[in-house]
Design a protein around this motif. Structure first.
Motif, PDB file in Angstrom:
ATOM      1  N   PRO A  34       0.850  -1.201   0.000  1.00 13.21           N
ATOM      2  CA  PRO A  34       0.000   0.000   0.000  1.00 13.21           C
ATOM      3  C   PRO A  34       0.889   1.257   0.000  1.00 13.21           C
ATOM      4  N   SER A  35       1.839   1.323   0.960  1.00 13.13           N
ATOM      5  CA  SER A  35       2.715   2.493   1.054  1.00 13.13           C
ATOM      6  C   SER A  35       4.020   2.078   1.746  1.00 13.13           C
ATOM      7  N   THR A  36       5.157   2.396   1.135  1.00  8.60           N
ATOM      8  CA  THR A  36       6.435   2.034   1.772  1.00  8.60           C
ATOM      9  C   THR A  36       6.606   2.793   3.093  1.00  8.60           C
ATOM     10  N   ASN A  37       6.052   4.015   3.176  1.00  9.48           N
ATOM     11  CA  ASN A  37       6.169   4.761   4.449  1.00  9.48           C
ATOM     12  C   ASN A  37       5.453   4.018   5.577  1.00  9.48           C
ATOM     13  N   GLU A  38       4.279   3.457   5.259  1.00  5.29           N
ATOM     14  CA  GLU A  38       3.515   2.756   6.304  1.00  5.29           C
ATOM     15  C   GLU A  38       4.265   1.489   6.753  1.00  5.29           C
ATOM     16  N   GLU A  58       5.632  -1.167  -6.724  1.00  7.97           N
ATOM     17  CA  GLU A  58       4.336  -0.515  -6.963  1.00  7.97           C
ATOM     18  C   GLU A  58       3.735  -0.188  -5.601  1.00  7.97           C
ATOM     19  N   GLN A  59       2.993   0.924  -5.526  1.00 11.63           N
ATOM     20  CA  GLN A  59       2.232   1.223  -4.304  1.00 11.63           C
ATOM     21  C   GLN A  59       0.758   1.360  -4.678  1.00 11.63           C
ATOM     22  N   THR A  60      -0.083   0.786  -3.858  1.00 10.46           N
ATOM     23  CA  THR A  60      -1.514   0.875  -4.161  1.00 10.46           C
ATOM     24  C   THR A  60      -2.179   2.013  -3.383  1.00 10.46           C
ATOM     25  N   GLY A  62      -0.077   4.995  -2.255  1.00 12.24           N
ATOM     26  CA  GLY A  62       1.073   5.881  -2.020  1.00 12.24           C
ATOM     27  C   GLY A  62       0.601   7.199  -1.429  1.00 12.24           C
ATOM     28  N   LYS A  63       1.302   7.641  -0.390  1.00 14.00           N
ATOM     29  CA  LYS A  63       0.873   8.854   0.318  1.00 14.00           C
ATOM     30  C   LYS A  63       1.709  10.059  -0.113  1.00 14.00           C
ATOM     31  N   GLY A  64       1.029  11.195  -0.316  1.00 18.10           N
ATOM     32  CA  GLY A  64       1.730  12.440  -0.610  1.00 18.10           C
ATOM     33  C   GLY A  64       1.596  13.398   0.557  1.00 18.10           C
ATOM     34  N   ARG A  65       2.137  14.600   0.417  1.00 18.85           N
ATOM     35  CA  ARG A  65       2.010  15.611   1.469  1.00 18.85           C
ATOM     36  C   ARG A  65       0.578  16.125   1.515  1.00 18.85           C
ATOM     37  N   LEU A  66       0.234  16.750   2.600  1.00 18.92           N
ATOM     38  CA  LEU A  66      -1.044  17.433   2.786  1.00 18.92           C
ATOM     39  C   LEU A  66      -2.231  16.505   2.492  1.00 18.92           C
ATOM     40  N   SER A  69      -2.610  11.793  -2.428  1.00 19.49           N
ATOM     41  CA  SER A  69      -2.071  10.476  -2.766  1.00 19.49           C
ATOM     42  C   SER A  69      -0.886  10.662  -3.720  1.00 19.49           C
ATOM     43  N   PHE A  70      -0.077   9.625  -3.860  1.00 17.14           N
ATOM     44  CA  PHE A  70       1.057   9.692  -4.791  1.00 17.14           C
ATOM     45  C   PHE A  70       0.913   8.554  -5.790  1.00 17.14           C
ATOM     46  N   PHE A  71       0.774   8.924  -7.065  1.00 25.57           N
ATOM     47  CA  PHE A  71       0.579   7.951  -8.140  1.00 25.57           C
ATOM     48  C   PHE A  71       1.832   7.073  -8.252  1.00 25.57           C
ATOM     49  N   LYS A 129       8.254  20.102 -14.941  1.00 24.51           N
ATOM     50  CA  LYS A 129       7.312  19.105 -14.419  1.00 24.51           C
ATOM     51  C   LYS A 129       7.847  18.423 -13.168  1.00 24.51           C
ATOM     52  N   LYS A 130       6.917  18.077 -12.269  1.00 25.85           N
ATOM     53  CA  LYS A 130       7.333  17.425 -11.018  1.00 25.85           C
ATOM     54  C   LYS A 130       7.699  15.966 -11.300  1.00 25.85           C
ATOM     55  N   VAL A 131       8.920  15.596 -10.934  1.00 27.84           N
ATOM     56  CA  VAL A 131       9.362  14.219 -11.174  1.00 27.84           C
ATOM     57  C   VAL A 131       9.557  13.446  -9.872  1.00 27.84           C
ATOM     58  N   CYS A 132       9.507  14.153  -8.751  1.00 29.04           N
ATOM     59  CA  CYS A 132       9.742  13.477  -7.471  1.00 29.04           C
ATOM     60  C   CYS A 132       9.088  14.240  -6.334  1.00 29.04           C
ATOM     61  N   GLY A 133       8.534  13.482  -5.394  1.00 29.18           N
ATOM     62  CA  GLY A 133       7.972  14.089  -4.188  1.00 29.18           C
ATOM     63  C   GLY A 133       8.570  13.407  -2.964  1.00 29.18           C
ATOM     64  N   ILE A 134       8.623  14.145  -1.867  1.00 27.65           N
ATOM     65  CA  ILE A 134       9.240  13.628  -0.634  1.00 27.65           C
ATOM     66  C   ILE A 134       8.272  13.824   0.530  1.00 27.65           C
ATOM     67  N   GLY A 153      10.282   9.251   3.028  1.00 26.03           N
ATOM     68  CA  GLY A 153       9.669   8.604   1.858  1.00 26.03           C
ATOM     69  C   GLY A 153       9.976   9.398   0.598  1.00 26.03           C
ATOM     70  N   ILE A 154      10.466   8.705  -0.413  1.00 26.40           N
ATOM     71  CA  ILE A 154      10.865   9.369  -1.661  1.00 26.40           C
ATOM     72  C   ILE A 154      10.201   8.644  -2.833  1.00 26.40           C
ATOM     73  N   GLY A 155       9.501   9.392  -3.658  1.00 23.72           N
ATOM     74  CA  GLY A 155       8.867   8.793  -4.841  1.00 23.72           C
ATOM     75  C   GLY A 155       9.384   9.495  -6.087  1.00 23.72           C
TER      76      GLY A 155
HETATM   77  C1  BTN Z   1       4.385  14.516  -2.347  1.00 22.54           C
HETATM   78  O1  BTN Z   1       4.754  14.759  -3.492  1.00 22.54           O
HETATM   79  O2  BTN Z   1       3.378  15.056  -1.849  1.00 22.54           O
HETATM   80  C2  BTN Z   1       5.151  13.495  -1.544  1.00 22.54           C
HETATM   81  C3  BTN Z   1       5.140  12.160  -2.208  1.00 22.54           C
HETATM   82  C4  BTN Z   1       5.918  11.101  -1.466  1.00 22.54           C
HETATM   83  C5  BTN Z   1       5.790   9.754  -2.135  1.00 22.54           C
HETATM   84  C6  BTN Z   1       6.662   8.705  -1.530  1.00 22.54           C
HETATM   85  S1  BTN Z   1       6.695   7.236  -2.491  1.00 22.54           S
HETATM   86  C7  BTN Z   1       7.494   6.381  -1.230  1.00 22.54           C
HETATM   87  C8  BTN Z   1       6.888   6.842   0.068  1.00 22.54           C
HETATM   88  N1  BTN Z   1       5.716   6.047   0.399  1.00 22.54           N
HETATM   89  C9  BTN Z   1       4.601   6.780   0.385  1.00 22.54           C
HETATM   90  O3  BTN Z   1       3.461   6.334   0.619  1.00 22.54           O
HETATM   91  N2  BTN Z   1       4.885   8.047   0.057  1.00 22.54           N
HETATM   92  C10 BTN Z   1       6.307   8.242  -0.133  1.00 22.54           C
END
Ligand code: BTN
Length: 269
Positions: A34-38, A58-60, A62-66, A69-71, A129-134, A153-155
Motif C-alpha cells: 500500500p505504502s512504503t512509508n507505512e 508498486e504502491q496501491t 502511495g501517500k503524498g504531502r497534505l 495520494s502519490f501515483f 514538471k514534477k518528477v519526485c515528491g518527498i 519517503g521518496i517517490g
Molecule cells: C508529495 O509529493 O506530496 C510526496 C510524495 C511522497 C511519495 C513517496 S513514495 C514512497 C513513500 N511512500 C509513500 O506512501 N509516500 C512516499
C-alpha cells in the motif's frame, strides 16, 4: 531507462553502487505495498535499525504531502522509504525534507546528468514538471526531546510515460526518462539516493546543504501565491532561511517566513 529489461530491483543490485555496502544488508524489497512509508513505520516501531530501506515496485495507496495520494504505477517508478534514527535535536528534524531534496537532486544529476530544480518545499522538477515528491514523517520522544525515528519517503517518476499519468496530473507530472539515459537503472539511482541522503544527514547540523538548496530553488526571485485553505496570498519569494523556511515579501511590503505549506508560481504551474 524504460528500455532496460534488466531493471529488476534487488538488494544485491543496489549494494553494488553503495558507498557503504553494509547498508545494503537492510534493504527490503516488495513487489507491491500500500505504502512504503507505512511499512517502514511498522518496522521502525518493531526496532528496525538506522538506514533500513523499504522499497516497492508498486504502491496501491502511495501517500503524498497534505493528505494527497502519490501515483505509484508498477515498475516505472522508485518508491522508497529510509528509516533514520539520527541523534540530532528534535528541532533539526524540520531540516530533513530540505536536506533530502538536495540529496535526491544530486543523486539524479550524478546518475543521469539531468540538473533538477526544487520547488519549495521539496518537490523536484525537471523541464517544468514534477518528477519526485518527498514525504518525511517523524516520531519523537517528548520527555527526552529526542527523535525516535524519521521515515523519509521518496517517490521518483523514473520512466512513466506522460500518457500513463492520470488526466489531472498530465500537465504537472513528468519523469526523468531521457533517450540518452537508458543505461541508468532504478538500482543505480536508489543506491545514489541512499549515498547522498546518508551524507547529508550525517552533516545536517552544519547546514551546508542550504546553499545548494538555494541554487536549485526554482521559486526564488519569483512572484508566487501562498496557497491557504480558502485563499491565495500574492507575494515574492525573496530568500530561503537557515532552517529551510521560505522568506516572502507580501504585496503590502511586509516580510513573512513560511515553514511549511504550499505555494505556486504566479502565471505558471
Ligand atoms: C508529495 O509529493 O506530496 C510526496 C510524495 C511522497 C511519495 C513517496 S513514495 C514512497 C513513500 N511512500 C509513500 O506512501 N509516500 C512516499
Amino acid at each position: 531507462m524504460s528500455t532496460n529489461d534488466n531493471d529488476i530491483l534487488s538488494p544485491k543490485g543496489i549494494r553494488t553502487f553503495l558507498i557503504k555496502p553494509q547498508l545494503g544488508d537492510n534493504i527490503i524489497i516488495f513487489k507491491t505495498l500500500p505504502s512504503t512509508n507505512e511499512t517502514a513505520k511498522k518496522l521502525a516501531i518493531e526496532g528496525a535499525v538506522n538506514g533500513t530501506v523499504v522499497i516497492a515496485d508498486e504502491q496501491t495507496a502511495g501517500k503524498g504531502r497534505l493528505g494527497r495520494s502519490f501515483f505509484s504505477p508498477l515498475e516505472s517508478g522508485i518508491y522508497m522509504s529510509i528509516i533514520l534514527r539520527p541523534n540530532f535535536k528534535v528541532e533539526n528534524s524540520v531540516l530533513i525534507t530540505t536536506a533530502a531534496s538536495v540529496a535526491v537532486c544530486k543523486a539524479i544529476e550524478k546518475t543521469t546528468g539531468i540538473k533538477p530544480g526544487i520547488k519549495w518545499v521539496n518537490d523536484i522538477f525537471v523541464d517544468g514538471k514534477k518528477v519526485c515528491g518527498i514525504l518525511a514523517e517523524a516520531s519523537s520522544n517528548f520527555e527526552t526531546s529526542t527523535i525516535d525515528y524519521i521515515i523519509l519517503g521518496i517517490g521518483i517518476n523514473f520512466n512513466t510515460n506522460s500518457n500513463e499519468f492520470p488526466k489531472q496530473l498530465q500537465n504537472i507530472a513528468g519523469s526523468i526518462y531521457k533517450e540518452n539515459t537508458n543505461n541508468v537503472t532504478r538500482n543505480m539511482l536508489i543506491a545514489e539516493v541512499i549515498n547522498e541522503v546518508i551524507k547529508v544527514v550525517e552533516n545536517i547540523e552544519n547546514r551546508q546543504f542550504i546553499r545548494e538548496y538555494k541554487n536549485r530553488c526554482i521559486v526564488l526571485k519569483k512572484d508566487i501565491f501562498i496557497i491557504e485553505k480558502d485563499r491565495k496570498i500574492a507575494g515574492r519569494a525573496v530568500d530561503v532561511d537557515e532552517n529551510g523556511g521560505l522568506v516572502v515579501q507580501k504585496q503590502d511590503g511586509t516580510i513573512i517566513t513560511l515553514n511549511t505549506g504550499e505555494i505556486s508560481i504566479r502565471g505558471n504551474f
